[in-house]
Scaffold this active site. Structure first.
Site, PDB file in Angstrom:
ATOM      1  N   ASP A   1      60.131  53.516  68.218  1.00  0.00           N
ATOM      2  CA  ASP A   1      60.337  53.391  69.656  1.00  0.00           C
ATOM      3  C   ASP A   1      59.620  52.154  70.202  1.00  0.00           C
ATOM      4  O   ASP A   1      58.434  51.933  69.892  1.00  0.00           O
ATOM      5  CB  ASP A   1      59.721  54.657  70.298  1.00  0.00           C
ATOM      6  CG  ASP A   1      60.143  54.876  71.709  1.00  0.00           C
ATOM      7  OD1 ASP A   1      61.309  55.175  71.934  1.00  0.00           O
ATOM      8  OD2 ASP A   1      59.286  54.744  72.593  1.00  0.00           O
TER       9      ASP A   1
ATOM     10  N   GLU B   1      63.781  50.090  67.529  1.00  0.00           N
ATOM     11  CA  GLU B   1      64.529  50.124  68.776  1.00  0.00           C
ATOM     12  C   GLU B   1      64.030  48.935  69.592  1.00  0.00           C
ATOM     13  O   GLU B   1      63.354  49.049  70.596  1.00  0.00           O
ATOM     14  CB  GLU B   1      64.285  51.439  69.513  1.00  0.00           C
ATOM     15  CG  GLU B   1      65.147  51.603  70.738  1.00  0.00           C
ATOM     16  CD  GLU B   1      64.374  52.103  71.934  1.00  0.00           C
ATOM     17  OE1 GLU B   1      63.139  52.045  71.903  1.00  0.00           O
ATOM     18  OE2 GLU B   1      65.002  52.542  72.897  1.00  0.00           O
TER      19      GLU B   1
HETATM   20  C1  BGC Z   1      63.315  56.074  74.277  1.00  0.00           C
HETATM   21  C2  BGC Z   1      63.348  56.753  75.612  1.00  0.00           C
HETATM   22  C3  BGC Z   1      61.923  56.875  76.106  1.00  0.00           C
HETATM   23  C4  BGC Z   1      61.223  55.511  76.128  1.00  0.00           C
HETATM   24  C5  BGC Z   1      59.727  55.686  76.217  1.00  0.00           C
HETATM   25  C6  BGC Z   1      62.836  54.683  74.592  1.00  0.00           C
HETATM   26  O1  BGC Z   1      62.994  53.891  73.563  1.00  0.00           O
HETATM   27  O2  BGC Z   1      64.587  56.039  73.633  1.00  0.00           O
HETATM   28  O3  BGC Z   1      63.974  58.018  75.556  1.00  0.00           O
HETATM   29  O4  BGC Z   1      61.927  57.379  77.430  1.00  0.00           O
HETATM   30  O5  BGC Z   1      61.464  54.755  74.951  1.00  0.00           O
HETATM   31  O6  BGC Z   1      59.265  56.216  75.000  1.00  0.00           O
END
Ligand code: BGC
Length: 535
Positions: free
Chosen positions: A203, A265
């Site tokens: 993330d 991501e």
């Molecule tokens: C996630 C979200 C999340 C955010 C904070 C993003 O990459 O996919 O669902 O709210 O990061 O962690």
């Protein structure tokens, strides 16, 4: 040839990865919230669908302020979802069924209930405990940074100190300059790798390091919490220091056998910049937000594909393709109305124009069929194989997304794409739970339940047939060349021609129809349809 076939057929180079959002997949305990035993029960359906791996969104101990992306113990399973023994059982079962298991890692921030943060706020300024996070002690806001969920990116504690959070105030950002933080996360990686996970979806890996001194965002008025391509990197994004972290992580993953993989991501554009995250000694792959944000427009899809192969081939990384996830309006609704850039817009409320669900689903089926023929890795988000629409009339009283609360309802948030899945019509939640589902399902979920989708032209059977053909024809590690067809986007991958009709008139096609997104087998391709043809 724009992209040559690759020899590598590893799952993280050419497979199809299915995102499970645990709280909405399947509930075995009857409390209305999905859980790990429910996922175990549902795995055979994913084998039947034909995917190669699953990615589990967070299931760790968490106050659930941001759907679990606010972790209070990284080496645990929240009681909501089950136990560590359930997790071990899930991994064993998935492996027995031939499925790889990726889990979500949330390193940019913890929950404010994490012991690290609790220890930090009860320790004096300048202490090593405080150095796990970003604290400031001036009277006024330390800088002009804003949260991606709305409002300032700083919250003041009763002792007068501020702490930084790029997301919700319940998600304090970790200080990745601190070697102790880095050490802790290497332990966390090993904890899960030792339990047999095949990889991680990481993330916000582009956010973890911040510019020295946390200077103001140079163009916050234009970009808010974000950035503008081609302009300088804002101080909270894309800092060079993050790459050392991932090189270290890659070494750790590479020390395990069988091979493990990690997907970033990394919302970084242009893709030539994002490619830095997937160099051979860093991530194996990253999410392709250019393709997702192209939002099914001919020119934007064409340029996204060209840019993807140019950027990712240059570092020998697979391109990934994705049209849905737990943060964006489901494409069966998105393509039925103009809701703006997917990653910038969140949710549809009953006050918004409602999607044209028939057109939306027709285009969604076609877009997915087009995507699944592309060489590289495709990501599917749970429920899209059922043609599920966004819940676009959810009662505000049921919403849980922090975005809704931080913006006073101006932005409705992402709950609409996180509604519990319909499995059958056996109970009030269409087979999801014996209890009341944590979010109500729209009426259409009854008809779209998995058990009802046996007809050859149902969306589920379309996805299954496409995934089977994709594997049989080795399209995942195939090649790519454009075909010039007026009003359409067409390409060749191995001996398969793929055409999507973006025009408003039928296009005559020649070749044997392998699969058509609307189920037609004629030699006419209708507007908004996609066809795979063999020579
Ligand atoms: C996630 C979200 C999340 C955010 C904070 C993003 O990459 O996919 O669902 O709210 O990061 O962690």
């Amino acid at each position: 040839m724009i992209h040559k076939p690759t020899a590598g057929n590893q799952w993280w180079r050419s497979g199809v990865i299915y995102q499970i959002y645990p709280r909405s997949f399947l509930d075995a305990s009857g409390d209305g919230i999905g859980d790990l035993p429910g996922i175990i029960k549902g795995l055979p359906a994913l084998v039947d669908l034909g995917v190669d791996a699953v990615w589990l969104s967070p299931f760790y101990q968490s106050p659930q302020k941001d759907g679990g992306y606010d972790v209070s113990d990284y080496c645990s399973v929240d009681a909501l979802f089950g136990t560590l023994a359930d997790f071990d059982h899930l991994v064993a079962e998935a492996h027995n069924l031939g499925l790889k298991v990726m889990i979500d890692l949330v390193p940019n921030h913890t929950s404010d209930q994490h012991p690290w943060f609790q220890r930090a706020i009860s320790s004096p300024p300048g202490s090593k405990e405080r150095d796990f996070y970003h604290f400031r002690y001036e009277e006024d806001l330390p800088n002009n940074w804003v949260s991606l969920f709305g409002g300032p990116a700083w919250t003041k504690l009763t002792d007068g100190s501020w702490y930084l959070h790029l997301f919700d105030s319940s998600q304090p950002d970790l200080n990745w300059n601190n070697p102790e933080v880095r050490k802790e996360f290497e332990k966390i990686l090993r904890f899960w790798l030792d339990r047999g996970v095949d990889g991680f979806r990481v993330d916000q890996p582009h956010a973890m390091a911040k510019a020295e001194g946390l200077p103001d965002h140079p163009y916050v008025e234009e970009a808010g919490a974000g950035f503008i391509e081609g302009r300088e990197s804002p101080p909270m994004w894309f800092q060079e220091e993050v790459h050392d972290i991932f090189r270290r992580w890659r070494k750790i993953l590479d020390s395990y056998s069988p091979e493990r993989a990690m997907c970033g991501e990394a919302y970084v554009l242009p893709l030539s910049f994002m490619a830095k995250w997937v160099r051979p000694d860093e991530f194996h792959q990253t999410f392709n937000f250019r393709f997702l944000d192209a939002d099914w427009s001919l020119e934007r899809i064409r340029s996204a594909i060209n840019e993807s192969f140019a950027a990712f081939d240059a570092v020998s990384a697979p391109s990934t393709w994705v049209l849905n996830n737990h943060d964006v309006i489901r494409h069966a609704s998105r393509f039925g109305g103009g809701y703006g850039r997917p990653t910038a817009s969140d949710g549809i409320s009953s006050k918004d124009p409602q999607p044209d669900s028939q057109l939306g689903l027709q285009k969604a089926r076609a877009a997915t069929l087009f995507m699944l023929a592309l060489p590289g890795v495709s990501y599917l988000y749970q429920g899209e194989e059922l043609g599920l629409p966004e819940h676009s009339t959810l009662e505000d009283s049921r919403r849980q997304d922090p975005t809704f609360f931080r913006t006073g309802g101006k932005r409705v948030g992402r709950d609409g794409c996180r509604v519990p899945l319909p499995w059958d019509n056996s109970n009030g939640s269409n087979g999801f739970s014996d209890g009341d589902p944590w979010l109500p399902q729209p009426e259409i979920f009854k008809e779209l339940a998995r058990a009802n989708q046996t007809a050859p032209n149902s969306t589920l059977q379309l996805y299954k047939k496409a995934l089977k053909l994709r594997k049989e024809l080795s399209l995942g590690n195939g090649g790519f060349d454009w075909l010039e067809i007026p009003g359409a986007l067409g390409f060749q991958n191995r001996n398969v021609k793929v055409v999507h009709n973006f025009s408003d008139a039928p296009i005559s096609i020649d070749g044997t129809v392998l699969i058509n997104s609307s189920g037609n087998a004629t030699d006419l391709l209708e507007p908004n349809d996609t066809v795979w043809l063999s020579d």
